[in-house]
Write a protein that holds these residues in place. Structure first.
Motif, PDB file in Angstrom:
ATOM      1  N   GLN A   1      -7.219  11.749   3.215  1.00 18.11           N
ATOM      2  CA  GLN A   1      -5.813  11.751   2.806  1.00 18.11           C
ATOM      3  C   GLN A   1      -5.091  10.513   3.327  1.00 18.11           C
ATOM      4  O   GLN A   1      -4.284   9.901   2.611  1.00 18.11           O
ATOM      5  CB  GLN A   1      -5.120  13.028   3.303  1.00 18.11           C
ATOM      6  N   ASP A   2      -5.380  10.129   4.559  1.00 19.85           N
ATOM      7  CA  ASP A   2      -4.783   8.903   5.098  1.00 19.85           C
ATOM      8  C   ASP A   2      -5.309   7.678   4.357  1.00 19.85           C
ATOM      9  O   ASP A   2      -4.583   6.689   4.161  1.00 19.85           O
ATOM     10  CB  ASP A   2      -5.076   8.779   6.591  1.00 19.85           C
ATOM     11  N   ALA A   3      -6.576   7.739   3.940  1.00 19.93           N
ATOM     12  CA  ALA A   3      -7.156   6.633   3.167  1.00 19.93           C
ATOM     13  C   ALA A   3      -6.438   6.479   1.827  1.00 19.93           C
ATOM     14  O   ALA A   3      -6.212   5.357   1.360  1.00 19.93           O
ATOM     15  CB  ALA A   3      -8.645   6.861   2.945  1.00 19.93           C
ATOM     16  N   ILE A   4      -6.082   7.594   1.221  1.00 17.39           N
ATOM     17  CA  ILE A   4      -5.344   7.537  -0.047  1.00 17.39           C
ATOM     18  C   ILE A   4      -3.998   6.848   0.158  1.00 17.39           C
ATOM     19  O   ILE A   4      -3.570   6.015  -0.652  1.00 17.39           O
ATOM     20  CB  ILE A   4      -5.144   8.944  -0.632  1.00 17.39           C
ATOM     21  N   LYS A   5      -3.319   7.174   1.269  1.00 24.93           N
ATOM     22  CA  LYS A   5      -2.024   6.559   1.556  1.00 24.93           C
ATOM     23  C   LYS A   5      -2.157   5.049   1.746  1.00 24.93           C
ATOM     24  O   LYS A   5      -1.322   4.275   1.270  1.00 24.93           O
ATOM     25  CB  LYS A   5      -1.414   7.197   2.796  1.00 24.93           C
ATOM     26  N   ALA A   6      -3.217   4.629   2.438  1.00 20.24           N
ATOM     27  CA  ALA A   6      -3.453   3.193   2.604  1.00 20.24           C
ATOM     28  C   ALA A   6      -3.778   2.557   1.259  1.00 20.24           C
ATOM     29  O   ALA A   6      -3.335   1.437   0.958  1.00 20.24           O
ATOM     30  CB  ALA A   6      -4.588   2.953   3.597  1.00 20.24           C
ATOM     31  N   GLY A   7      -4.538   3.268   0.442  1.00 16.21           N
ATOM     32  CA  GLY A   7      -4.839   2.781  -0.897  1.00 16.21           C
ATOM     33  C   GLY A   7      -3.596   2.655  -1.752  1.00 16.21           C
ATOM     34  O   GLY A   7      -3.469   1.721  -2.559  1.00 16.21           O
ATOM     35  N   ASP A   8      -2.664   3.587  -1.582  1.00 13.16           N
ATOM     36  CA  ASP A   8      -1.388   3.505  -2.313  1.00 13.16           C
ATOM     37  C   ASP A   8      -0.671   2.195  -2.006  1.00 13.16           C
ATOM     38  O   ASP A   8      -0.075   1.571  -2.888  1.00 13.16           O
ATOM     39  CB  ASP A   8      -0.472   4.667  -1.915  1.00 13.16           C
ATOM     40  N   LYS A   9      -0.707   1.777  -0.736  1.00 12.28           N
ATOM     41  CA  LYS A   9      -0.053   0.536  -0.344  1.00 12.28           C
ATOM     42  C   LYS A   9      -0.724  -0.671  -0.997  1.00 12.28           C
ATOM     43  O   LYS A   9      -0.057  -1.615  -1.434  1.00 12.28           O
ATOM     44  CB  LYS A   9      -0.069   0.384   1.178  1.00 12.28           C
ATOM     45  N   ALA A  10      -2.063  -0.637  -1.054  1.00 19.28           N
ATOM     46  CA  ALA A  10      -2.793  -1.741  -1.684  1.00 19.28           C
ATOM     47  C   ALA A  10      -2.459  -1.823  -3.166  1.00 19.28           C
ATOM     48  O   ALA A  10      -2.229  -2.913  -3.708  1.00 19.28           O
ATOM     49  CB  ALA A  10      -4.297  -1.550  -1.486  1.00 19.28           C
ATOM     50  N   VAL A  11      -2.409  -0.667  -3.823  1.00 16.99           N
ATOM     51  CA  VAL A  11      -2.083  -0.635  -5.253  1.00 16.99           C
ATOM     52  C   VAL A  11      -0.640  -1.083  -5.483  1.00 16.99           C
ATOM     53  O   VAL A  11      -0.340  -1.749  -6.486  1.00 16.99           O
ATOM     54  CB  VAL A  11      -2.321   0.773  -5.825  1.00 16.99           C
ATOM     55  N   ALA A  12       0.254  -0.743  -4.563  1.00 15.89           N
ATOM     56  CA  ALA A  12       1.655  -1.154  -4.701  1.00 15.89           C
ATOM     57  C   ALA A  12       1.787  -2.669  -4.740  1.00 15.89           C
ATOM     58  O   ALA A  12       2.627  -3.212  -5.466  1.00 15.89           O
ATOM     59  CB  ALA A  12       2.483  -0.585  -3.551  1.00 15.89           C
ATOM     60  N   VAL A  13       0.943  -3.371  -3.976  1.00 16.54           N
ATOM     61  CA  VAL A  13       0.945  -4.835  -4.013  1.00 16.54           C
ATOM     62  C   VAL A  13       0.533  -5.318  -5.401  1.00 16.54           C
ATOM     63  O   VAL A  13       1.145  -6.224  -5.978  1.00 16.54           O
ATOM     64  CB  VAL A  13       0.006  -5.421  -2.945  1.00 16.54           C
ATOM     65  N   VAL A  14      -0.497  -4.685  -5.942  1.00 18.09           N
ATOM     66  CA  VAL A  14      -0.968  -5.051  -7.282  1.00 18.09           C
ATOM     67  C   VAL A  14       0.128  -4.838  -8.320  1.00 18.09           C
ATOM     68  O   VAL A  14       0.358  -5.687  -9.189  1.00 18.09           O
ATOM     69  CB  VAL A  14      -2.216  -4.224  -7.664  1.00 18.09           C
ATOM     70  N   LEU A  15       0.826  -3.712  -8.214  1.00 22.64           N
ATOM     71  CA  LEU A  15       1.849  -3.364  -9.195  1.00 22.64           C
ATOM     72  C   LEU A  15       3.042  -4.313  -9.165  1.00 22.64           C
ATOM     73  O   LEU A  15       3.801  -4.393 -10.126  1.00 22.64           O
ATOM     74  CB  LEU A  15       2.324  -1.928  -8.972  1.00 22.64           C
ATOM     75  N   MET A  16       3.198  -5.052  -8.073  1.00 19.41           N
ATOM     76  CA  MET A  16       4.263  -6.049  -7.999  1.00 19.41           C
ATOM     77  C   MET A  16       3.865  -7.334  -8.720  1.00 19.41           C
ATOM     78  O   MET A  16       4.656  -8.269  -8.821  1.00 19.41           O
ATOM     79  CB  MET A  16       4.616  -6.338  -6.544  1.00 19.41           C
ATOM     80  N   GLY A  17       2.640  -7.388  -9.205  1.00 16.75           N
ATOM     81  CA  GLY A  17       2.197  -8.521 -10.011  1.00 16.75           C
ATOM     82  C   GLY A  17       1.643  -9.684  -9.236  1.00 16.75           C
ATOM     83  O   GLY A  17       1.459 -10.773  -9.784  1.00 16.75           O
TER      84      GLY A  17
END
Length: 203
Positions: free
Chosen positions: A99-115
């Motif tokens: 579950q904590d890994a998913i949260k860290a993954g969310d942060k990585a994806v958020a960077v991607v979504l900013m373009g």
């Protein structure tokens, strides 16, 4: 429903190798030029523990890097921040803290979504979250992330960097397709799983 330990270990090797590649192939590293030597030392320590599968120490070291990455302005240091979150997520997967890994993954994806990111960096972000979701039992979420990860890796292969790094990128894509096939099989979608396996066998 957690996938097999063998599959997890197999794909982690791919994530680690790939996560190292993405900093080399990023389109524009200028926003990251101001990263300090201290940050780089922490980052290297994190990556060393991940490569050794020393989960306990990796989580501690990589959390330090992730915490430092959080201090950067979200509009800067995209490569650095994405890499920090990918490796922290990987360390947490190794420690089975999904579950904590998913949260860290969310942060990585958020960077991607900013373009900010390129094909290979975006692949690493979506893939590591996809694996965490699979291991946490969210196979549908994992399937969605893995589809996106594979698209980004295809883009990387077909881009300029793909000419010089065709071998590593192909291996990464093959590992991810095989893992995705296991996710799809676990979902009962044997036809789609077979297609992924067939694509992987051609790489």
């Amino acid at each position: 429903m957690k996938l097999s330990i063998l599959a997890a270990a197999f794909i982690l090797r791919g994530v680690f190798a790939h996560a190292q590649d993405v900093t080399v192939t990023a389109k524009d590293t200028r926003p990251d030029d101001s990263v300090t030597q201290q940050f780089m030392a922490l980052d290297q320590e994190c990556r060393n523990y991940v490569s050794k599968h020393d989960a306990a120490n990796a989580v501690i070291a990589c959390k330090k890097v992730s915490d430092e990455a959080d201090k950067y302005d979200p509009k800067t240091h995209p490569i650095t921040r994405r890499g920090a979150y990918v490796f922290y997520a990987t360390a947490l997967i190794q420690a089975q803290e999904y579950q904590d890994a998913i949260k860290a993954g969310d942060k990585a994806v958020a960077v991607v979504l900013m373009g900010f990111d390129d094909g290979s960096g975006s692949n690493a972000a979506y893939f590591v979250r996809g694996q965490a979701r699979a291991d946490a039992g969210d196979l549908h979420g994992a399937d969605q992330d893995l589809e996106k990860a594979e698209k980004f890796e295809h883009d990387a292969l077909n881009g300029p960097a793909g000419q010089d790094l065709h071998g590593p990128y192909s291996k990464t894509l093959k590992w991810e397709l095989m893992f995705h096939a296991q996710v799809l099989a676990a979902m009962g979608n044997k036809g789609a799983a077979a297609k992924k396996s067939d694509e992987a066998s051609k790489l």
